[in-house]
Design an enzyme around this catalytic site. Structure first.
Site, PDB file in Angstrom:
ATOM      1  N   TYR A 130       0.858  -1.181   0.000  1.00  0.00           N
ATOM      2  CA  TYR A 130       0.000   0.000   0.000  1.00  0.00           C
ATOM      3  C   TYR A 130       0.898   1.236   0.000  1.00  0.00           C
ATOM      4  O   TYR A 130       1.771   1.371   0.851  1.00  0.00           O
ATOM      5  CB  TYR A 130      -0.912   0.014   1.230  1.00  0.00           C
ATOM      6  CG  TYR A 130      -1.966   1.090   1.151  1.00  0.00           C
ATOM      7  CD1 TYR A 130      -3.256   0.782   0.738  1.00  0.00           C
ATOM      8  CD2 TYR A 130      -1.669   2.414   1.442  1.00  0.00           C
ATOM      9  CE1 TYR A 130      -4.228   1.769   0.629  1.00  0.00           C
ATOM     10  CE2 TYR A 130      -2.623   3.408   1.327  1.00  0.00           C
ATOM     11  CZ  TYR A 130      -3.899   3.083   0.921  1.00  0.00           C
ATOM     12  OH  TYR A 130      -4.856   4.073   0.804  1.00  0.00           O
TER      13      TYR A 130
ATOM     14  N   GLU B 228      10.346   5.905  16.835  1.00  0.00           N
ATOM     15  CA  GLU B 228      10.511   5.422  15.461  1.00  0.00           C
ATOM     16  C   GLU B 228      11.884   5.833  14.917  1.00  0.00           C
ATOM     17  O   GLU B 228      12.653   5.016  14.443  1.00  0.00           O
ATOM     18  CB  GLU B 228       9.389   6.005  14.598  1.00  0.00           C
ATOM     19  CG  GLU B 228       9.472   5.636  13.133  1.00  0.00           C
ATOM     20  CD  GLU B 228       8.444   6.390  12.291  1.00  0.00           C
ATOM     21  OE1 GLU B 228       8.181   5.956  11.163  1.00  0.00           O
ATOM     22  OE2 GLU B 228       7.923   7.430  12.769  1.00  0.00           O
ATOM     23  N   HIS B 229      12.173   7.124  14.953  1.00  0.00           N
ATOM     24  CA  HIS B 229      13.462   7.662  14.497  1.00  0.00           C
ATOM     25  C   HIS B 229      14.192   8.263  15.698  1.00  0.00           C
ATOM     26  O   HIS B 229      13.621   9.091  16.400  1.00  0.00           O
ATOM     27  CB  HIS B 229      13.274   8.765  13.461  1.00  0.00           C
ATOM     28  CG  HIS B 229      12.435   8.386  12.289  1.00  0.00           C
ATOM     29  ND1 HIS B 229      11.105   8.761  12.172  1.00  0.00           N
ATOM     30  CD2 HIS B 229      12.718   7.663  11.177  1.00  0.00           C
ATOM     31  CE1 HIS B 229      10.622   8.300  11.026  1.00  0.00           C
ATOM     32  NE2 HIS B 229      11.574   7.623  10.412  1.00  0.00           N
TER      33      HIS B 229
ATOM     34  N   HIS C 159       4.896  15.870   8.242  1.00  0.00           N
ATOM     35  CA  HIS C 159       4.129  14.734   7.724  1.00  0.00           C
ATOM     36  C   HIS C 159       2.636  14.938   7.935  1.00  0.00           C
ATOM     37  O   HIS C 159       1.838  14.811   7.013  1.00  0.00           O
ATOM     38  CB  HIS C 159       4.565  13.437   8.410  1.00  0.00           C
ATOM     39  CG  HIS C 159       5.741  12.789   7.763  1.00  0.00           C
ATOM     40  ND1 HIS C 159       5.686  12.252   6.509  1.00  0.00           N
ATOM     41  CD2 HIS C 159       7.000  12.562   8.216  1.00  0.00           C
ATOM     42  CE1 HIS C 159       6.864  11.730   6.195  1.00  0.00           C
ATOM     43  NE2 HIS C 159       7.681  11.915   7.207  1.00  0.00           N
TER      44      HIS C 159
ATOM     45  N   HIS D 239      -0.394 -40.203  20.478  1.00  0.00           N
ATOM     46  CA  HIS D 239       0.938 -39.637  20.267  1.00  0.00           C
ATOM     47  C   HIS D 239       2.002 -40.632  20.721  1.00  0.00           C
ATOM     48  O   HIS D 239       2.987 -40.892  20.014  1.00  0.00           O
ATOM     49  CB  HIS D 239       1.104 -38.337  21.073  1.00  0.00           C
ATOM     50  CG  HIS D 239       0.500 -37.129  20.429  1.00  0.00           C
ATOM     51  ND1 HIS D 239      -0.844 -36.971  20.268  1.00  0.00           N
ATOM     52  CD2 HIS D 239       1.078 -36.005  19.918  1.00  0.00           C
ATOM     53  CE1 HIS D 239      -1.093 -35.805  19.701  1.00  0.00           C
ATOM     54  NE2 HIS D 239       0.066 -35.189  19.472  1.00  0.00           N
TER      55      HIS D 239
ATOM     56  N   ASP E 233      15.139   8.383   5.272  1.00  0.00           N
ATOM     57  CA  ASP E 233      13.838   8.312   4.622  1.00  0.00           C
ATOM     58  C   ASP E 233      13.966   7.986   3.144  1.00  0.00           C
ATOM     59  O   ASP E 233      13.078   7.357   2.567  1.00  0.00           O
ATOM     60  CB  ASP E 233      13.097   9.642   4.770  1.00  0.00           C
ATOM     61  CG  ASP E 233      12.282   9.710   6.052  1.00  0.00           C
ATOM     62  OD1 ASP E 233      12.138   8.683   6.723  1.00  0.00           O
ATOM     63  OD2 ASP E 233      11.793  10.804   6.374  1.00  0.00           O
TER      64      ASP E 233
ATOM     65  N   GLU F 118       1.088 -36.441  29.242  1.00  0.00           N
ATOM     66  CA  GLU F 118       0.071 -35.469  28.831  1.00  0.00           C
ATOM     67  C   GLU F 118      -1.272 -36.133  28.545  1.00  0.00           C
ATOM     68  O   GLU F 118      -2.230 -35.457  28.165  1.00  0.00           O
ATOM     69  CB  GLU F 118       0.546 -34.708  27.590  1.00  0.00           C
ATOM     70  CG  GLU F 118       1.752 -33.813  27.858  1.00  0.00           C
ATOM     71  CD  GLU F 118       2.151 -32.972  26.647  1.00  0.00           C
ATOM     72  OE1 GLU F 118       1.573 -33.176  25.560  1.00  0.00           O
ATOM     73  OE2 GLU F 118       3.042 -32.114  26.798  1.00  0.00           O
TER      74      GLU F 118
ATOM     75  N   GLN G 208       9.749  15.718  10.659  1.00  0.00           N
ATOM     76  CA  GLN G 208       8.665  14.801  11.003  1.00  0.00           C
ATOM     77  C   GLN G 208       7.355  15.538  11.189  1.00  0.00           C
ATOM     78  O   GLN G 208       6.286  15.043  10.822  1.00  0.00           O
ATOM     79  CB  GLN G 208       9.004  14.008  12.261  1.00  0.00           C
ATOM     80  CG  GLN G 208      10.207  13.101  12.095  1.00  0.00           C
ATOM     81  CD  GLN G 208      10.128  12.263  10.835  1.00  0.00           C
ATOM     82  OE1 GLN G 208       9.252  11.415  10.692  1.00  0.00           O
ATOM     83  NE2 GLN G 208      11.050  12.493   9.909  1.00  0.00           N
TER      84      GLN G 208
END
Length: 446
Positions: free
Chosen positions: A140, A337-338, A272, A430, A371, A425, A269
């Site tokens: 996307y 993030e940064h 944005h 098994h 970036d 178990e 930033q």
């Protein structure tokens, strides 16, 4: 726009600083229910009605009126023509960025366990791991307010380096406006198919498939709140990279930097969107004041000044700390993030950082280089998720299968151990399955 920007100031020694900081990191959630309700409706419609719903929502939201979804696909030869028609400066910039991003992720593939491996034990049992790429991935790419060719490179190139056979890109084109750099980047990155659709309807089409758009195995790439909500909803039907929130930058500065550079990095930033967050940690009160002065002086020059001012006044923080050691402790709590470290010895402080999406070291390493063209991926964990997640990479486009080939000799030892544990178990089938492969001396299980 005001002549002086009201950026919130904090001091780490203030009473209740920790609580104030954490509350400043959180985002309002009042609109979440309304967004989720709208997204559920869109996902359901596309899942049930396919192409017809994609067309209807594309007409509604992007004002594109076409007769079929195939009319929304851009042929690959058109992508190539768009790339060829770019101005040389733009073409060269894309070439440089694509080459560096590809080189970094090829190195990442060789260094981070993205290959199959196997070993043999003394009794002939062979164990290992088979690594295979995903078959088909959807990426996307945001459109509308801004276009992001860099997002195309960062999402598509590691997928192709991983060996993904087919990459399908969706990108909204409101009113039919196509961005040449985005389409050229799709060509350079090796994107196989491009559809000019966006929003939750694009996520639904990729997740469930329609007559025209094939279903993918994983959806990656950033988007608005509706896209994020849609990705969260379709997880499980397909894989996703992460739920990305607004962009963030945290700058650790010892006061030795150029305050104008720091101000501009905070802007990088903030521009944005209005929800982006920019934070400075610095022990020098005088330097913080110089950064504030630079903000006030430089902001009127910025084309996106209104967006920057809203972001800075609502979410930015200028924080005075005791020293750089404390700055690192606070940085680990923020898990940004940064993370920029603008200091005389940046690597010294980087060693103390445990939680960050990407770390930018030194005064010449602006976050904006990461970036676009430094090489490492710019798709990074936000909203403190860097405490437990990583940047997008080649490893996000592969899957691992365990390989087990037990020899007859190995089955004698492993069978007894498995039988004992299975009985413990209460899983007798098994146990029996393991026992039947043990030699007759262990019991008659034919």
């Amino acid at each position: 726009m005001s002549s002086s920007i009201e950026v919130k100031r904090l001091n780490s020694q203030d009473l209740g600083f920790k609580e104030t900081l954490l509350s400043s990191l959180s985002l309002p959630t009042a609109d979440d229910v309304a967004i989720d309700t709208a997204v559920v409706k869109i996902l359901s419609a596309v899942k049930e009605q396919g192409d017809s719903s994609v067309l209807a929502y594309t007409k509604q939201f992007d004002r594109l009126n076409v007769s079929s979804v195939s009319d929304l696909e851009i042929p690959r030869q058109d992508l190539e023509c768009t790339y060829s028609a770019l101005a040389n400066e733009q073409k060269n910039a894309l070439d440089i960025a694509a080459k560096r991003v590809r080189a970094y992720h090829e190195r990442q593939k060789s260094e981070t366990g993205c290959h199959s491996w196997e070993y043999e034990e003394a009794d002939g049992t062979r164990l290992g791991q088979k690594v295979t790429p995903l078959d088909r991935v959807g990426i996307y790419v945001p459109g509308g307010k801004a276009a992001y060719p860099s997002s195309v490179l960062m999402n598509a190139i590691p997928a192709k380096v991983a060996g993904v056979a087919e990459v399908i890109m969706v990108v909204p084109t409101p009113d039919g406006a196509r961005n040449s750099l985005v389409l050229a980047a799709a060509y350079l990155a090796g994107v196989d198919r491009v559809f000019t659709i966006g929003g939750a309807q694009a996520v639904a089409a990729l997740a469930y498939g329609t007559n025209t758009i094939p279903a993918v195995d994983k959806i990656v790439g950033p988007g608005n709140a509706y896209v994020a909500a849609a990705k969260r909803r379709v997880f499980g039907t397909v894989g996703i990279d992460m739920i990305a929130g607004p962009s963030e930058i945290l700058i650790l500065c010892d006061g030795s930097s150029n305050p104008a550079w720091i101000a501009m990095d905070l802007f990088s930033q903030a521009e944005h969107d209005e929800q982006a967050q920019s934070i400075l940690l610095c022990p020098d009160a005088g330097f913080i004041a110089q950064v504030q002065e630079s903000i006030d002086r430089l902001l009127p020059e910025m084309p996106r000044a209104n967006v920057i001012e809203t972001s800075l006044t609502k979410r930015a923080l200028l924080i005075q700390v005791q020293d750089m050691n404390e700055a690192c402790d606070i940085a680990n709590a923020i898990a940004a993030e940064h993370l920029e470290i603008c200091a005389e010895d940046p690597r010294k402080w980087a060693e103390k950082i445990r939680h960050a999406g990407a770390i930018f070291m030194g005064n010449y390493t602006s976050e904006s280089l990461g970036d676009y063209c430094a090489g490492p991926n710019h798709v990074l964990p936000t909203a403190r998720t860097a405490r437990f997640s990583s940047p997008l990479g080649v490893y996000d486009f592969i899957k691992r299968s365990s390989m087990i080939e037990v020899s007859e000799a190995g089955a004698q030892t492993l069978g007894r151990a498995a039988s004992t544990l299975a009985h413990g178990e209460g899983l007798q089938a098994h146990a029996r399955a393991a026992e039947m492969r043990v030699s007759k001396s262990y019991g008659n299980y034919d």
